[in-house]
Design an enzyme around this catalytic site. Structure first.
Site, PDB file in Angstrom:
ATOM      1  N   ASP A   1       3.356   2.187  -4.448  1.00 22.87           N
ATOM      2  CA  ASP A   1       2.390   3.016  -5.166  1.00 22.87           C
ATOM      3  C   ASP A   1       2.079   2.288  -6.464  1.00 22.87           C
ATOM      4  O   ASP A   1       2.936   2.194  -7.351  1.00 22.87           O
ATOM      5  CB  ASP A   1       2.978   4.396  -5.440  1.00 22.87           C
ATOM      6  CG  ASP A   1       1.966   5.369  -6.042  1.00 22.87           C
ATOM      7  OD1 ASP A   1       0.983   4.903  -6.668  1.00 22.87           O
ATOM      8  OD2 ASP A   1       2.149   6.588  -5.887  1.00 22.87           O
ATOM      9  N   VAL A   2       0.869   1.752  -6.572  1.00 28.16           N
ATOM     10  CA  VAL A   2       0.533   0.890  -7.708  1.00 28.16           C
ATOM     11  C   VAL A   2       0.589   1.621  -9.037  1.00 28.16           C
ATOM     12  O   VAL A   2       0.621   0.988 -10.102  1.00 28.16           O
ATOM     13  CB  VAL A   2      -0.868   0.248  -7.532  1.00 28.16           C
ATOM     14  CG1 VAL A   2      -0.909  -0.630  -6.286  1.00 28.16           C
ATOM     15  CG2 VAL A   2      -1.972   1.302  -7.497  1.00 28.16           C
TER      16      VAL A   2
ATOM     17  N   ASP B   1       0.853  -1.185   0.000  1.00 27.58           N
ATOM     18  CA  ASP B   1       0.000   0.000   0.000  1.00 27.58           C
ATOM     19  C   ASP B   1       0.886   1.231   0.000  1.00 27.58           C
ATOM     20  O   ASP B   1       2.038   1.180   0.428  1.00 27.58           O
ATOM     21  CB  ASP B   1      -0.910   0.012   1.231  1.00 27.58           C
ATOM     22  CG  ASP B   1      -2.215   0.787   1.003  1.00 27.58           C
ATOM     23  OD1 ASP B   1      -2.128   1.975   0.632  1.00 27.58           O
ATOM     24  OD2 ASP B   1      -3.293   0.207   1.192  1.00 27.58           O
TER      25      ASP B   1
ATOM     26  N   THR C   1     -16.786  -0.128   3.600  1.00 26.06           N
ATOM     27  CA  THR C   1     -15.361   0.170   3.758  1.00 26.06           C
ATOM     28  C   THR C   1     -15.197   1.638   4.130  1.00 26.06           C
ATOM     29  O   THR C   1     -16.155   2.407   4.104  1.00 26.06           O
ATOM     30  CB  THR C   1     -14.604  -0.102   2.446  1.00 26.06           C
ATOM     31  OG1 THR C   1     -15.004   0.876   1.476  1.00 26.06           O
ATOM     32  CG2 THR C   1     -14.882  -1.499   1.923  1.00 26.06           C
TER      33      THR C   1
ATOM     34  N   TYR D   1     -14.772   6.057 -12.519  1.00 25.76           N
ATOM     35  CA  TYR D   1     -14.704   4.782 -11.806  1.00 25.76           C
ATOM     36  C   TYR D   1     -15.253   3.649 -12.675  1.00 25.76           C
ATOM     37  O   TYR D   1     -14.653   2.570 -12.756  1.00 25.76           O
ATOM     38  CB  TYR D   1     -15.491   4.902 -10.506  1.00 25.76           C
ATOM     39  CG  TYR D   1     -15.362   3.733  -9.567  1.00 25.76           C
ATOM     40  CD1 TYR D   1     -14.211   3.550  -8.816  1.00 25.76           C
ATOM     41  CD2 TYR D   1     -16.407   2.826  -9.401  1.00 25.76           C
ATOM     42  CE1 TYR D   1     -14.091   2.488  -7.927  1.00 25.76           C
ATOM     43  CE2 TYR D   1     -16.305   1.762  -8.519  1.00 25.76           C
ATOM     44  CZ  TYR D   1     -15.146   1.595  -7.787  1.00 25.76           C
ATOM     45  OH  TYR D   1     -15.041   0.548  -6.914  1.00 25.76           O
TER      46      TYR D   1
ATOM     47  N   LYS E   1     -13.042   0.462 -13.906  1.00 24.05           N
ATOM     48  CA  LYS E   1     -13.409  -0.892 -13.516  1.00 24.05           C
ATOM     49  C   LYS E   1     -13.868  -1.710 -14.721  1.00 24.05           C
ATOM     50  O   LYS E   1     -13.642  -2.929 -14.770  1.00 24.05           O
ATOM     51  CB  LYS E   1     -14.487  -0.850 -12.439  1.00 24.05           C
ATOM     52  CG  LYS E   1     -14.005  -0.255 -11.118  1.00 24.05           C
ATOM     53  CD  LYS E   1     -12.832  -1.024 -10.523  1.00 24.05           C
ATOM     54  CE  LYS E   1     -12.486  -0.560  -9.130  1.00 24.05           C
ATOM     55  NZ  LYS E   1     -11.378  -1.324  -8.518  1.00 24.05           N
TER      56      LYS E   1
END
Length: 254
Positions: free
Chosen positions: A64-65, A40, A194, A159, A163
Site C-alpha cells: 500500500d503506497v 500493488d 486503462t 487529482y 499530480k
C-alpha cells in the site's frame, strides 16, 4: 515477446502493477531483462504470470503506497534477496470517485484519498529507495504525473493538485540527488485507455480521444515504452516531465 537484455541485471519496483499502466510497465521492464517487483494493494499474480510466460522474471509484492511501513518492509526484503534496487516506477494512482472534484464541492475525505495515493505514495517510494540507491552508486526513478498537472481540466481538482505535486517533487528530488547518481524524471500521460475509463460513455471517450492531435486514446504500453527508455537510455535527463500525450500539449486545448 522475447526478453531483451537492455535492463539485464537490474532490479525494478513498479507500483500499481496489477493493471493498466503499471502492468504494462512491469511487463515491458521484465521483457527487457529486469527483475521486476510488481507492487500493488491488489493481487499482482496475473502480471507475474504474464511476465514469466514471456520469459521474464517478476515477483508479486503486496504494498500500500500510502504507508511508509509497507515501503520499508518491501524495500528491505528486496535488497536482502537481490542486493539492490536500481529502478523505481511510481505508477500507482487513483482519481476521486467519492465526491465532485471541484475546489468548492470537493470533500476533505475525498481530497485525502487522492493526495495520499498519488502524491504521498510517490514521496514515500522515493524516500524508501533513494538511500540504498545512493549506497549502491545510483539509480533511476520515473514518477507518473499527468497532463492534469500542466493545465486546468474539469472536475479534477484533487487529482490536478496531486499530480502537480508529483512534478514539483520530481524536480526537487532530481536537484537534491543528481550528484549522488540518482536520476529522477516524470511522465505526463494524455488520456490512456486503462480500467479507470471503463465506466465512461462513448461520448466521453470520443471527446477524450479528440483532445489529442493523434485522435485516439493512448495505450498503457506507450507509457511503458517511455519509462523503459528513461531507465535504459536516459543518462543525461533528470528533473524533467515528459508529455506522452498524443500531441495534446501542442494542440493547446481540451
Amino acid at each position: 515477446m522475447t526478453v531483451k537484455d537492455g535492463l539485464q541485471g537490474r532490479t525494478a519496483i513498479v507500483t500499481g502493477a496489477a493493471q493498466g499502466i503499471g502492468r504494462a510497465t512491469a511487463l515491458r521492464l521484465a521483457g527487457e531483462g529486469a527483475l521486476v517487483a510488481c507492487a500493488d494493494i491488489q493481487d499482482c499474480g496475473e502480471t507475474v504470470r504474464l511476465a514469466e510466460k514471456d520469459g521474464g522474471r517478476a515477483v508479486a509484492v503486496e504494498l500500500d503506497v500510502r504507508h511508509g511501513a509497507d515501503w520499508a518492509r518491501a524495500v528491505s526484503a528486496l535488497v536482502a534477496e537481490h542486493g539492490r534496487i536500481d529502478l523505481l516506477a511510481n505508477v500507482a494512482g487513483v482519481v476521486n470517485m467519492n465526491s465532485p472534484d471541484t475546489v468548492v464541492d470537493l470533500t476533505e475525505d475525498a481530497w485525502q484519498v487522492v493526495i495520499d495515493t498519488d502524491l504521498k505514495g510517490v514521496w514515500l517510494g522515493m524516500q524508501a529507495v533513494i538511500p540504498q540507491m545512493i549506497e549502491a552508486g545510483g539509480g533511476r526513478i520515473v514518477n507518473i504525473a499527468s497532463m492534469a498537472a500542466l493545465r486546468g481540466l474539469p472536475n479534477l481538482a484533487s487529482y490536478s493538485a496531486a499530480k502537480g505535486g508529483v512534478v514539483g517533487l520530481t524536480q526537487q528530488a532530481a536537484f537534491e540527488y543528481a550528484d549522488r547518481g540518482v536520476l529522477v524524471n516524470a511522465i505526463a500521460p494524455g488520456t490512456i485507455d486503462t480500467p479507470i475509463l471503463a465506466g465512461i460513455t462513448d461520448e466521453m471517450r470520443e471527446a477524450n480521444a479528440n483532445a489529442h492531435l493523434i485522435r485516439r486514446l493512448g495505450r498503457p504500453e506507450e507509457i511503458a515504452a517511455m519509462v523503459a527508455y528513461l531507465f535504459r537510455e536516459g543518462s543525461f535527463q533528470t528533473g524533467l516531465t515528459f508529455p506522452v500525450d498524443g500531441g495534446w500539449a501542442a494542440k493547446g486545448n481540451f
